[in-house]
Write an enzyme that holds these catalytic residues in place. Sequence first.
Site, PDB file in Angstrom:
ATOM      1  NE  ARG A 227      -4.312  -1.365   0.195  1.00 42.59           N
ATOM      2  CZ  ARG A 227      -4.541  -2.308  -0.722  1.00 42.59           C
ATOM      3  NH1 ARG A 227      -3.703  -2.505  -1.711  1.00 42.59           N
ATOM      4  NH2 ARG A 227      -5.641  -3.037  -0.669  1.00 42.59           N
ATOM      5  CG  HIS A 275      -3.995  -0.137  -6.591  1.00 48.00           C
ATOM      6  ND1 HIS A 275      -4.316   0.424  -5.370  1.00 48.00           N
ATOM      7  CD2 HIS A 275      -4.119  -1.479  -6.405  1.00 48.00           C
ATOM      8  CE1 HIS A 275      -4.620  -0.543  -4.519  1.00 48.00           C
ATOM      9  NE2 HIS A 275      -4.503  -1.703  -5.133  1.00 48.00           N
TER      10      HIS A 275
HETATM   11  P1  NDP Z   1      -2.112 -11.601   4.561  1.00 46.89           P
HETATM   12  O1  NDP Z   1      -3.028 -11.006   5.547  1.00 46.89           O
HETATM   13  O2  NDP Z   1      -2.354 -12.969   4.063  1.00 46.89           O
HETATM   14  O3  NDP Z   1      -0.611 -11.583   5.133  1.00 46.89           O
HETATM   15  C1  NDP Z   1      -0.066 -10.464   5.728  1.00 46.89           C
HETATM   16  C2  NDP Z   1       1.383 -10.746   6.061  1.00 46.89           C
HETATM   17  O4  NDP Z   1       1.952  -9.556   6.611  1.00 46.89           O
HETATM   18  C3  NDP Z   1       1.538 -11.853   7.115  1.00 46.89           C
HETATM   19  O5  NDP Z   1       2.678 -12.626   6.827  1.00 46.89           O
HETATM   20  C4  NDP Z   1       1.755 -11.049   8.387  1.00 46.89           C
HETATM   21  O6  NDP Z   1       2.536 -11.709   9.377  1.00 46.89           O
HETATM   22  C5  NDP Z   1       2.551  -9.874   7.870  1.00 46.89           C
HETATM   23  N1  NDP Z   1       2.454  -8.744   8.793  1.00 46.89           N
HETATM   24  C6  NDP Z   1       1.352  -8.060   9.176  1.00 46.89           C
HETATM   25  N2  NDP Z   1       1.674  -7.111  10.071  1.00 46.89           N
HETATM   26  C7  NDP Z   1       3.010  -7.200  10.254  1.00 46.89           C
HETATM   27  C8  NDP Z   1       3.930  -6.522  11.076  1.00 46.89           C
HETATM   28  N3  NDP Z   1       3.557  -5.542  11.899  1.00 46.89           N
HETATM   29  N4  NDP Z   1       5.219  -6.890  11.019  1.00 46.89           N
HETATM   30  C9  NDP Z   1       5.634  -7.901  10.205  1.00 46.89           C
HETATM   31  N5  NDP Z   1       4.801  -8.592   9.401  1.00 46.89           N
HETATM   32  C10 NDP Z   1       3.506  -8.245   9.435  1.00 46.89           C
HETATM   33  O7  NDP Z   1      -2.052 -10.556   3.340  1.00 46.89           O
HETATM   34  P2  NDP Z   1      -1.977 -10.859   1.797  1.00 46.89           P
HETATM   35  O8  NDP Z   1      -0.696 -11.543   1.497  1.00 46.89           O
HETATM   36  O9  NDP Z   1      -3.221 -11.486   1.336  1.00 46.89           O
HETATM   37  O10 NDP Z   1      -1.968  -9.350   1.219  1.00 46.89           O
HETATM   38  C11 NDP Z   1      -1.018  -8.408   1.627  1.00 46.89           C
HETATM   39  C12 NDP Z   1      -1.364  -7.034   1.098  1.00 46.89           C
HETATM   40  O11 NDP Z   1      -1.124  -6.929  -0.301  1.00 46.89           O
HETATM   41  C13 NDP Z   1      -2.819  -6.594   1.224  1.00 46.89           C
HETATM   42  O12 NDP Z   1      -3.138  -6.235   2.548  1.00 46.89           O
HETATM   43  C14 NDP Z   1      -2.862  -5.426   0.288  1.00 46.89           C
HETATM   44  O13 NDP Z   1      -2.492  -4.243   0.956  1.00 46.89           O
HETATM   45  C15 NDP Z   1      -1.800  -5.752  -0.756  1.00 46.89           C
HETATM   46  N6  NDP Z   1      -2.400  -6.008  -2.057  1.00 46.89           N
HETATM   47  C16 NDP Z   1      -2.070  -5.186  -3.078  1.00 46.89           C
HETATM   48  C17 NDP Z   1      -2.575  -5.400  -4.333  1.00 46.89           C
HETATM   49  C18 NDP Z   1      -2.151  -4.567  -5.485  1.00 46.89           C
HETATM   50  O14 NDP Z   1      -2.751  -4.671  -6.565  1.00 46.89           O
HETATM   51  N7  NDP Z   1      -1.143  -3.745  -5.343  1.00 46.89           N
HETATM   52  C19 NDP Z   1      -3.524  -6.494  -4.611  1.00 46.89           C
HETATM   53  C20 NDP Z   1      -3.789  -7.305  -3.442  1.00 46.89           C
HETATM   54  C21 NDP Z   1      -3.258  -7.064  -2.229  1.00 46.89           C
HETATM   55  P3  NDP Z   1       1.991 -13.054  10.082  1.00 46.89           P
HETATM   56  O15 NDP Z   1       2.049 -14.103   8.987  1.00 46.89           O
HETATM   57  O16 NDP Z   1       2.971 -13.304  11.143  1.00 46.89           O
HETATM   58  O17 NDP Z   1       0.595 -12.775  10.543  1.00 46.89           O
HETATM   59  C1  OXD Z   2      -6.451  -5.578  -3.217  1.00 51.16           C
HETATM   60  C2  OXD Z   2      -5.993  -4.563  -4.119  1.00 51.16           C
HETATM   61  O1  OXD Z   2      -6.348  -5.371  -2.009  1.00 51.16           O
HETATM   62  O2  OXD Z   2      -6.429  -4.571  -5.278  1.00 51.16           O
HETATM   63  O3  OXD Z   2      -6.917  -6.635  -3.679  1.00 51.16           O
HETATM   64  O4  OXD Z   2      -5.174  -3.736  -3.763  1.00 51.16           O
END
Ligand code: NDP
Ligand code: OXD
Length: 312
Positions: A227, A275
């Site tokens: 993000r 995005h």
């Molecule tokens: P998940 O919720 O599956 O995983 C999040 C990961 O981040 C986990 O490994 C978690 O750790 C880690 N995490 C969260 N908080 C912290 C912290 N404070 N310190 C260290 N690690 C942390 O998310 P997704 O993989 O499904 O998606 C991630 C992000 O990708 C979305 O939230 C979104 O913002 C972004 N996204 C962007 C898109 C785009 O088009 N650019 C499309 C889709 C998503 P733990 O495993 O230990 O809980």
């Molecule tokens: C998502 C994105 O969160 O598109 O799926 O960013």
Amino acid sequence: MAGAIAYISRDTDGLHWKKIFETAFGPIDFRTVKEGLGNTDDIEIALAWKPAPGLLATFKNLKMIVSLGMGVDHLLIDEKLPAGVPITRIMDDGLIGQMSEYAIFFALRHHRDIEKYAASQRAGTWKPEKFVDTIDRRIGVMGLGTIGQDTAGKFVALGVPTAGWSRTQKTLPGVETFHGADGLARFLARTDILVNVLPLTRETRGILDAKLFAALPKGAYVINMGRGGHVVDDDLLAALESEQISGAALDVFNTEPLPAGHAYWAHPRVQVTPHVAGSTNPRTASPGVVENIKRVRSGQPLLNTVDAKSGY
Ligand code: NDP
Ligand code: OXD
């Protein structure tokens, strides 16, 4: 007929989703924010992407909120989000694969000096760049959730030294894992190409700042597909200026669309994409949503629920 399904997104018309739901459930009461929601007391399920703050709180009989994106920060910023209504998110294999493609594409483009060769070609110059062994271009994936694990695993398959950082400890085949505040400095010190795919939470906002850039090896490359709120833009621009960071591929921004005249637009070492690293694909995202609608209607536990407290 069961309660209405509301499609709350101004980006797309929702017709794909309507067809999918009709195939799964027969005739349905499907409403969209674009065409008007009618009496919102009828709405049982809300599929939402960036809903207007306060809107969901007006749906008195809402049983489930479905995030149309895998990120959920667009929902959780709503201070009036109805307490007690479960929030689920799409789990979209298609989108997950697109995200990994994005990271791999920009990592390899940087690793294989493709931008430099494009400039040489424009100048009509035959100029091989310095060879860098793949094992000397170490990848670090911040966030080892559904997307980060897929991305890291695909880098491992390419033979690239790959590490990942998460909040809690993880064991992943071929991936050197780090976790928590204590593991961050060690993770960064061995990372030549940083891929950010964290969720945006209270804890992760502004994490890509001057201190973090300074902890990477000189000349590291940054790929941000998490993000925009993860990045302190002035710090990234300063790190690019000093060449602490050699370049960046940025898909997400503090303000979207990226405002005209923003320094990123014309920066010679920044690639801006609007995005699009991963786009929700109703074909691959819908099976989990259909399953959750069946579950919410039959009182079974839901899949892919979001923990509003942790923010992801
Ligand atoms: P998940 O919720 O599956 O995983 C999040 C990961 O981040 C986990 O490994 C978690 O750790 C880690 N995490 C969260 N908080 C912290 C912290 N404070 N310190 C260290 N690690 C942390 O998310 P997704 O993989 O499904 O998606 C991630 C992000 O990708 C979305 O939230 C979104 O913002 C972004 N996204 C962007 C898109 C785009 O088009 N650019 C499309 C889709 C998503 P733990 O495993 O230990 O809980
Ligand atoms: C998502 C994105 O969160 O598109 O799926 O960013």
